[in-house]
Design a protein around this motif. Structure first.
Motif, PDB file in Angstrom:
ATOM      1  N   GLU A  65       0.856  -1.190   0.000  1.00  0.00           N
ATOM      2  CA  GLU A  65       0.000   0.000   0.000  1.00  0.00           C
ATOM      3  C   GLU A  65       0.892   1.240   0.000  1.00  0.00           C
ATOM      4  N   ASN A  66       0.314   2.340  -0.491  1.00  0.00           N
ATOM      5  CA  ASN A  66       1.054   3.592  -0.571  1.00  0.00           C
ATOM      6  C   ASN A  66       0.054   4.744  -0.523  1.00  0.00           C
ATOM      7  N   THR A  67       0.483   5.864   0.053  1.00  0.00           N
ATOM      8  CA  THR A  67      -0.407   7.023   0.205  1.00  0.00           C
ATOM      9  C   THR A  67       0.265   8.273  -0.353  1.00  0.00           C
ATOM     10  N   ALA A  68      -0.551   9.129  -0.971  1.00  0.00           N
ATOM     11  CA  ALA A  68      -0.072  10.434  -1.456  1.00  0.00           C
ATOM     12  C   ALA A  68      -1.123  11.480  -1.087  1.00  0.00           C
ATOM     13  N   THR A  69      -0.682  12.734  -0.970  1.00  0.00           N
ATOM     14  CA  THR A  69      -1.587  13.812  -0.564  1.00  0.00           C
ATOM     15  C   THR A  69      -1.421  15.007  -1.491  1.00  0.00           C
ATOM     16  N   GLY A  70      -2.539  15.625  -1.834  1.00  0.00           N
ATOM     17  CA  GLY A  70      -2.496  16.854  -2.619  1.00  0.00           C
ATOM     18  C   GLY A  70      -3.127  16.717  -3.987  1.00  0.00           C
ATOM     19  N   ALA A 120      -0.314   7.950  -5.970  1.00  0.00           N
ATOM     20  CA  ALA A 120       0.163   6.854  -5.118  1.00  0.00           C
ATOM     21  C   ALA A 120       0.243   5.611  -5.993  1.00  0.00           C
ATOM     22  N   SER A 121       1.394   4.964  -5.968  1.00  0.00           N
ATOM     23  CA  SER A 121       1.598   3.763  -6.786  1.00  0.00           C
ATOM     24  C   SER A 121       1.875   2.561  -5.899  1.00  0.00           C
ATOM     25  N   CYS A 122       1.241   1.470  -6.237  1.00  0.00           N
ATOM     26  CA  CYS A 122       1.465   0.198  -5.548  1.00  0.00           C
ATOM     27  C   CYS A 122       1.949  -0.801  -6.593  1.00  0.00           C
TER      28      CYS A 122
END
Length: 169
Positions: free
Chosen positions: A144-149, A154-156
């Motif tokens: 899992e991966n998280t990005a904000t904005g 977000a890439s898995c």
């Protein structure tokens, strides 16, 4: 000048002189040293080739098994996104894309072969919150991966080995 000695004047008369006789031993071909060395070399070479062939055959069977192994994975998105774009693989080298996706989206996909599952999610315009991608298999989160904005991605990505481990546990 001296004259050659007559046969009767030497230590041995001509008729009683020692004679050297060479006897050629007639061994069968398989008992001769050259044949034994060649035979041992040939048998060793055959054993090495047979062993390598067996190892290669086992490797080929393992690759074939891996290429034909099919697993169901679950792609999912969590977070604040209301207008995200999702790109994921659906086959060995085939991808699909869904747009205008909101958090809570999930999809079960069958994957096959060496290619590991891949999922990428991108926040849309005016999306400032967090977006999380997850790849699960057999009820376990593999990555899992998280990005904000705004426009955050977000890439898995996972490998076929990670996927096999999730199904073996």
């Amino acid at each position: 000048m001296t004259s050659p000695q007559s046969p009767s004047s030497g230590d041995y008369p001509q008729e009683n002189a020692p004679q050297v006789i060479y006897v050629k031993e007639n061994r069968p071909w398989y008992k001769r040293v050259g044949c034994i060395v060649g035979l041992v070399f040939a048998l060793s070479l055959i054993a090495i080739v047979a062993g390598c062939t067996a190892l290669l055959g086992g490797a080929v069977n393992e690759v074939d098994k891996t290429m034909n192994e099919e697993h169901t994975v679950t792609y999912s998105i969590e977070g604040d996104a209301q207008d995200a774009s999702v790109t994921y693989n659906v086959g060995e080298a085939q991808t699909a894309q869904d747009t205008n996706v909101a958090a809570g989206w999930s999809k079960d996909v069958k994957v096959k072969g060496f290619f590991g599952p891949y999922l990428s999610v991108t926040n849309g315009i005016n999306e400032s919150g967090a977006i999380t991608c997850k790849i699960s298999a057999n009820g376990k989160v593999i990555t899992e991966n998280t990005a904000t904005g705004e426009f955050a991605t977000a890439s898995c990505n996972t490998t076929g080995d990670d996927l096999r481990k999730a199904f073996e546990e």
